[in-house]
Design an enzyme around this catalytic site. Sequence first.
Site, PDB file in Angstrom:
ATOM      1  N   GLN A  78       0.848  -1.186   0.000  1.00  0.00           N
ATOM      2  CA  GLN A  78       0.000   0.000   0.000  1.00  0.00           C
ATOM      3  C   GLN A  78       0.886   1.240   0.000  1.00  0.00           C
ATOM      4  O   GLN A  78       1.200   1.794   1.047  1.00  0.00           O
ATOM      5  CB  GLN A  78      -0.953   0.018   1.194  1.00  0.00           C
ATOM      6  CG  GLN A  78      -1.934   1.166   1.079  1.00  0.00           C
ATOM      7  CD  GLN A  78      -3.004   1.139   2.144  1.00  0.00           C
ATOM      8  OE1 GLN A  78      -3.198   0.162   2.854  1.00  0.00           O
ATOM      9  NE2 GLN A  78      -3.702   2.250   2.263  1.00  0.00           N
ATOM     10  N   PHE A  79       1.270   1.680  -1.209  1.00  0.00           N
ATOM     11  CA  PHE A  79       2.187   2.806  -1.340  1.00  0.00           C
ATOM     12  C   PHE A  79       1.616   4.091  -0.752  1.00  0.00           C
ATOM     13  O   PHE A  79       2.360   4.997  -0.376  1.00  0.00           O
ATOM     14  CB  PHE A  79       2.599   3.011  -2.799  1.00  0.00           C
ATOM     15  CG  PHE A  79       1.567   3.706  -3.643  1.00  0.00           C
ATOM     16  CD1 PHE A  79       1.643   5.070  -3.872  1.00  0.00           C
ATOM     17  CD2 PHE A  79       0.511   2.986  -4.209  1.00  0.00           C
ATOM     18  CE1 PHE A  79       0.695   5.710  -4.656  1.00  0.00           C
ATOM     19  CE2 PHE A  79      -0.435   3.624  -4.989  1.00  0.00           C
ATOM     20  CZ  PHE A  79      -0.350   4.992  -5.215  1.00  0.00           C
ATOM     21  N   THR A  80       0.300   4.202  -0.617  1.00  0.00           N
ATOM     22  CA  THR A  80      -0.295   5.436  -0.115  1.00  0.00           C
ATOM     23  C   THR A  80       0.105   5.745   1.327  1.00  0.00           C
ATOM     24  O   THR A  80       0.015   6.892   1.750  1.00  0.00           O
ATOM     25  CB  THR A  80      -1.833   5.420  -0.234  1.00  0.00           C
ATOM     26  OG1 THR A  80      -2.352   4.338   0.532  1.00  0.00           O
ATOM     27  CG2 THR A  80      -2.269   5.288  -1.692  1.00  0.00           C
TER      28      THR A  80
END
Length: 146
Positions: A78-80
């Site tokens: 989850q790069f966010t």
Amino acid sequence: MIALIQRVLSARVDVDNETVGAIGPGLLALVAVQPDDGEAQARRMVERLLGYRVFADVAGKMNRSLTDTGGGLLLVSQFTLAADTRSGMRPSFTSAASPEQGRIWFERLVELARGAHPRVEIGRFGAHMQVHLVNDGPVTFWLEVR
């Protein structure tokens, strides 16, 4: 490397209406790779994911780790989580690793976790995923290694 961990009774990840990873009791870890992450950060994050004491002992205190309980570990990229949200009304992702670098180090994290723990499941890197979970507590922690 950042991991938002949640103690769960169960969790699963679906992609296109197909379950790609699922666990019973254990930890769901949403993981973000940052630009300077590498082998040292991946190794340390696995140590923390498996050793962080978030499960109750017989006295009801958070004194047991995932290794102690033998629970499942569901790793979801989850790069966010690496977004810079300090100003404005739209996140900036300059503090997240590139997709190529993120994939390399997320996959290495998975490899290390599977080498150290018998019950590791994953989402699908880069896919649009639906994450379903029953948070136990709720218990949620932010882990970061540099």
